[in-house]
Design a protein around this motif. Structure first.
Motif, PDB file in Angstrom:
ATOM      1  N   CYS A  71      17.951  52.073 -18.975  1.00 16.14           N
ATOM      2  CA  CYS A  71      16.703  52.727 -18.544  1.00 16.14           C
ATOM      3  C   CYS A  71      15.936  53.326 -19.720  1.00 16.14           C
ATOM      4  O   CYS A  71      14.719  53.250 -19.767  1.00 16.14           O
ATOM      5  CB  CYS A  71      17.005  53.861 -17.580  1.00 16.14           C
ATOM      6  N   ARG A  72      16.662  53.960 -20.650  1.00 11.67           N
ATOM      7  CA  ARG A  72      15.995  54.676 -21.756  1.00 11.67           C
ATOM      8  C   ARG A  72      16.422  54.084 -23.095  1.00 11.67           C
ATOM      9  O   ARG A  72      16.751  54.789 -24.037  1.00 11.67           O
ATOM     10  CB  ARG A  72      16.291  56.183 -21.632  1.00 11.67           C
ATOM     11  N   ASN A 107      21.875  59.971 -19.169  1.00  7.16           N
ATOM     12  CA  ASN A 107      21.076  60.895 -18.363  1.00  7.16           C
ATOM     13  C   ASN A 107      21.922  62.012 -17.775  1.00  7.16           C
ATOM     14  O   ASN A 107      21.620  63.191 -17.952  1.00  7.16           O
ATOM     15  CB  ASN A 107      20.362  60.099 -17.258  1.00  7.16           C
ATOM     16  N   THR A 128      25.587  53.821 -20.402  1.00 10.95           N
ATOM     17  CA  THR A 128      24.242  54.272 -20.046  1.00 10.95           C
ATOM     18  C   THR A 128      23.548  54.848 -21.278  1.00 10.95           C
ATOM     19  O   THR A 128      24.065  55.770 -21.912  1.00 10.95           O
ATOM     20  CB  THR A 128      24.326  55.339 -18.932  1.00 10.95           C
ATOM     21  N   LYS A 171      11.210  54.303 -16.417  1.00  9.74           N
ATOM     22  CA  LYS A 171      11.436  55.177 -17.577  1.00  9.74           C
ATOM     23  C   LYS A 171      10.793  54.481 -18.789  1.00  9.74           C
ATOM     24  O   LYS A 171       9.590  54.548 -18.972  1.00  9.74           O
ATOM     25  CB  LYS A 171      12.943  55.413 -17.789  1.00  9.74           C
ATOM     26  N   THR A 220      22.736  56.995  -8.571  1.00  9.04           N
ATOM     27  CA  THR A 220      22.516  55.764  -7.786  1.00  9.04           C
ATOM     28  C   THR A 220      23.479  54.661  -8.214  1.00  9.04           C
ATOM     29  O   THR A 220      23.881  53.822  -7.405  1.00  9.04           O
ATOM     30  CB  THR A 220      21.077  55.229  -7.937  1.00  9.04           C
ATOM     31  N   GLU A 267      21.021  47.474  -9.596  1.00  9.41           N
ATOM     32  CA  GLU A 267      22.416  47.920  -9.442  1.00  9.41           C
ATOM     33  C   GLU A 267      23.013  47.368  -8.150  1.00  9.41           C
ATOM     34  O   GLU A 267      24.154  46.914  -8.127  1.00  9.41           O
ATOM     35  CB  GLU A 267      22.468  49.459  -9.384  1.00  9.41           C
ATOM     36  N   PHE A 282      24.924  57.283 -13.548  1.00 10.68           N
ATOM     37  CA  PHE A 282      23.846  57.975 -12.845  1.00 10.68           C
ATOM     38  C   PHE A 282      24.192  57.943 -11.351  1.00 10.68           C
ATOM     39  O   PHE A 282      24.928  57.064 -10.916  1.00 10.68           O
ATOM     40  CB  PHE A 282      22.502  57.289 -13.119  1.00 10.68           C
ATOM     41  N   SER A 297      15.729  50.449 -15.104  1.00  6.71           N
ATOM     42  CA  SER A 297      14.647  50.992 -14.301  1.00  6.71           C
ATOM     43  C   SER A 297      13.443  51.075 -15.232  1.00  6.71           C
ATOM     44  O   SER A 297      13.432  51.868 -16.168  1.00  6.71           O
ATOM     45  CB  SER A 297      15.009  52.387 -13.786  1.00  6.71           C
ATOM     46  N   ASP A 352      23.320  50.203 -18.912  1.00  7.09           N
ATOM     47  CA  ASP A 352      22.302  50.788 -18.045  1.00  7.09           C
ATOM     48  C   ASP A 352      21.246  51.242 -19.048  1.00  7.09           C
ATOM     49  O   ASP A 352      21.395  52.264 -19.702  1.00  7.09           O
ATOM     50  CB  ASP A 352      22.872  51.964 -17.246  1.00  7.09           C
ATOM     51  N   THR A 390      11.162  64.885 -12.523  1.00  5.92           N
ATOM     52  CA  THR A 390      11.750  63.651 -13.066  1.00  5.92           C
ATOM     53  C   THR A 390      10.803  63.004 -14.069  1.00  5.92           C
ATOM     54  O   THR A 390       9.580  63.218 -14.021  1.00  5.92           O
ATOM     55  CB  THR A 390      12.083  62.645 -11.943  1.00  5.92           C
ATOM     56  N   ARG A 428      17.375  70.729 -14.916  1.00  5.75           N
ATOM     57  CA  ARG A 428      16.749  69.733 -15.776  1.00  5.75           C
ATOM     58  C   ARG A 428      15.234  69.869 -15.766  1.00  5.75           C
ATOM     59  O   ARG A 428      14.613  69.885 -14.707  1.00  5.75           O
ATOM     60  CB  ARG A 428      17.134  68.324 -15.317  1.00  5.75           C
ATOM     61  N   GLN A 456      13.051  48.461  -8.603  1.00  3.90           N
ATOM     62  CA  GLN A 456      13.424  49.570  -9.484  1.00  3.90           C
ATOM     63  C   GLN A 456      14.882  49.457  -9.858  1.00  3.90           C
ATOM     64  O   GLN A 456      15.578  48.526  -9.441  1.00  3.90           O
ATOM     65  CB  GLN A 456      13.051  50.928  -8.888  1.00  3.90           C
ATOM     66  N   GLY A 457      15.378  50.419 -10.643  1.00  5.86           N
ATOM     67  CA  GLY A 457      16.718  50.306 -11.212  1.00  5.86           C
ATOM     68  C   GLY A 457      17.816  50.118 -10.183  1.00  5.86           C
ATOM     69  O   GLY A 457      18.697  49.267 -10.331  1.00  5.86           O
ATOM     70  N   ARG A 458      17.756  50.901  -9.117  1.00  9.42           N
ATOM     71  CA  ARG A 458      18.847  50.841  -8.156  1.00  9.42           C
ATOM     72  C   ARG A 458      18.907  49.505  -7.412  1.00  9.42           C
ATOM     73  O   ARG A 458      19.963  49.131  -6.898  1.00  9.42           O
ATOM     74  CB  ARG A 458      18.772  52.030  -7.198  1.00  9.42           C
TER      75      ARG A 458
HETATM   76  N1  F0G Z   1      20.163  54.704 -14.188  1.00 15.01           N
HETATM   77  C1  F0G Z   1      19.773  55.846 -14.788  1.00 15.01           C
HETATM   78  C2  F0G Z   1      20.420  56.276 -16.063  1.00 15.01           C
HETATM   79  C3  F0G Z   1      18.738  56.600 -14.221  1.00 15.01           C
HETATM   80  O1  F0G Z   1      18.347  57.729 -14.821  1.00 15.01           O
HETATM   81  C4  F0G Z   1      18.134  56.159 -13.013  1.00 15.01           C
HETATM   82  C5  F0G Z   1      17.072  56.935 -12.384  1.00 15.01           C
HETATM   83  C6  F0G Z   1      18.583  54.956 -12.444  1.00 15.01           C
HETATM   84  C7  F0G Z   1      19.590  54.255 -13.066  1.00 15.01           C
HETATM   85  C8  F0G Z   1      17.991  54.412 -11.170  1.00 15.01           C
HETATM   86  O2  F0G Z   1      16.730  53.924 -11.373  1.00 15.01           O
HETATM   87  O3  F0G Z   1      15.279  55.362  -9.910  1.00 15.01           O
HETATM   88  O4  F0G Z   1      14.478  53.156 -10.772  1.00 15.01           O
HETATM   89  O5  F0G Z   1      16.217  53.257  -9.012  1.00 15.01           O
HETATM   90  N2  F0G Z   1      16.827  58.138 -12.663  1.00 15.01           N
HETATM   91  C9  F0G Z   1      15.782  59.008 -12.140  1.00 15.01           C
HETATM   92  C10 F0G Z   1      15.960  60.400 -12.651  1.00 15.01           C
HETATM   93  C11 F0G Z   1      15.580  58.924 -10.672  1.00 15.01           C
HETATM   94  O6  F0G Z   1      15.262  61.314 -12.161  1.00 15.01           O
HETATM   95  O7  F0G Z   1      16.758  60.610 -13.564  1.00 15.01           O
HETATM   96  P1  F0G Z   1      15.614  53.924 -10.205  1.00 15.01           P
END
Ligand code: F0G
Length: 450
Positions: free
Chosen positions: A216-217, A185, A181, A257, A125, A103, A123, A254, A214, A49, A398, A98-100
């Motif tokens: 994250c990136r 991802n 998103t 990232k 979660t 959420e 994603f 999150s 979303d 990851t 991946r 963290q991200g979740r």
């Molecule tokens: N949204 C996306 C697009 C993500 O890729 C992830 C996490 C999350 C939310 C949740 O965030 O882990 O901080 O709670 N993705 C990681 C991965 C775990 O390996 O793609 P988180």
């Protein structure tokens, strides 16, 4: 200059260790051929990851020492809040671990039975948190986003026709928000264009629906926009990032990232009523509103991470080094999801191991083969991960790239190893599951080689 170098010097190193072939056989057998169940110290190069696995900068480590650990209103909180306001324009910033967690808070407030949440691709979660409230999560990425060989520049885009169709079908009153998103991802780390984000905003306005990212990136997505979208070349990544966030009514992030930290997350909101209720949930399960389950030092590291991630020399290096891996694999005849994504390369395992049918897990066979051959850890995203629900359209593996961690020679080693495994791909072995939990089986399932 043609060569794009790592835009940093290395100040601290962490040794990695190669195991012997015999050791890896034993490790694989003991872990039931599930790479989530092996010790990280037995991995040479870990591409499981890109989340929380990045290297922090000297300024981030300096922030760790500066961290103010007082309970309420710590100095570090204001440093983070102000940086996030500067980058995103959002007034209301909630810190989470963290991200979740973001959420979970968001969907506890707006989800529930009968509700439907559209996204380009949820994603896992995000989907799980939506479904946990009884609501339904629907993926509406454009058709090109489902075809591994399509070279469309914005394969993460939302299908606007399908989105409007869904809104009409279930009624806007049953859609608490529309989510996109960035980058996508679950769809190969593919970007979403500014044009598409603007169009989603317009559609949301027409039906009076909130629009969430979303994010994250977000910085990687903005870099792709700058590179690929007509008319965006002369804008700074900062400006593009600002516009992306300005289009939205909220965002879950999150920070593991593009926050360039090992732990941390954010929930960004505009609606004052929602902020009040989110604050209550935050206090209930995460922590007080000025730390949200994090230490003061984490807040400092995050603030500095959000600053560094929009630096364009960093982003150029980041996206180029992922593409470098993808291009080398393609040149060797290995099919990946094209074009290369931002944070990861996704190998098409059906193409790699055509002798293994989906129910014998070609992706997992490749993951096992890569570890066995070269001590590399990758993640299966195919029938192991999704096979308990609707069978997935693609069997992918991946290779996620941790930020600022591996050098070009590490990547060259990975390329060499994958090409060697490809040369003897008929030796990859089909697998059978011998034990699995009722949900999210990829984390703990055990396999047997056939
Ligand atoms: N949204 C996306 C697009 C993500 O890729 C992830 C996490 C999350 C939310 C949740 O965030 O882990 O901080 O709670 N993705 C990681 C991965 C775990 O390996 O793609 P988180």
């Amino acid at each position: 200059m043609k060569t794009i170098i790592e835009p940093f010097r290395i100040k601290v190193v962490e040794p990695i260790r190669m195991t012997t072939g015999a050791e890896r056989e034993q490790i694989l057998a003991e872990a039931g051929f599930n790479l989530f169940l092996i010790r990280a110290e037995d991995v040479l190069i870990d591409l499981l990851t890109d989340s929380g696995t990045g290297a922090m900068s000297s300024l981030q480590w300096a922030g760790i020492m500066r961290g103010d650990e007082l309970y309420a209103g710590a100095k570090s909180w204001y440093v983070l809040r102000d940086k996030v306001r500067e980058i995103t324009g959002f007034e209301h910033v909630l810190p989470t671990h963290q991200g979740r967690a973001s959420e979970r808070i968001l969907f506890e407030l707006v989800g529930g039975k009968g509700k439907v949440v559209p996204n380009n691709s949820h994603f896992d979660t995000t989907r799980a948190n939506i479904e946990h409230t009884g609501a339904k999560a629907v993926d509406l990425v454009i058709e090109e986003g489902r075809q591994p060989t399509s070279r469309y520049p914005f394969k993460g885009n939302m299908d606007l026709t399908k989105l409007e169709g869904l809104i009409k079908e279930v009624g806007p009153q049953n859609i608490p928000l529309v989510m996109v998103t960035v980058t996508n991802n679950s769809g190969g780390g593919q970007p979403v264009s500014l044009e598409n984000l603007r169009a989603v905003r317009k559609l949301c306005d027409r039906y009076k629906l909130p629009f969430f990212l979303d994010a994250c990136r977000f910085a990687e997505n903005a870099w792709f926009i700058k590179q690929r979208e007509p008319g965006q070349q002369d804008r700074s990544v900062r400006e593009i990032v600002r516009e992306m966030f300005t289009l939205a009514d909220g965002a879950t992030i999150s920070a593991k990232k593009d926050g360039l930290v090992n732990i941390g997350g954010l929930l960004l909101l505009r609606d004052a009523g929602l902020v009040r209720r989110a604050d209550e949930l935050l206090i209930l399960t995460e922590g007080f509103i000025t730390y949200g389950g994090l230490a003061g030092r984490d807040l400092e590291a995050m603030a500095q991470g959000f600053e560094e991630v929009v630096h364009e020399d960093y982003l150029q290096y980041r996206i180029r080094s992922t593409a470098y891996l993808g291009e080398k694999l393609l040149a060797a005849g290995i099919q990946i999801v094209e074009p290369p994504g931002g944070h990861a390369i996704y190998i098409d395992a059906k193409h790699f191991a055509p002798h293994i049918p989906p129910q014998r897990f070609p992706g997992q066979a490749l993951v096992v083969g890569l570890y066995r051959h070269a001590g590399i850890r990758a993640a299966e995203i195919g029938s192991v991960m999704f096979g308990q629900g609707t069978p997935p359209p693609m069997e992918l593996v991946r290779l996620a790239i941790p930020r600022r961690v591996y050098t070009q020679s590490h990547v060259d080693y990975v390329v060499e190893a994958i090409i060697e495994v490809f040369g003897q791909r008929d030796r990859l072995r089909p697998l059978e599951i011998v034990a699995e939990p009722p949900t999210l089986r990829h984390f703990t399932a055990r396999f047997r080689e056939l």
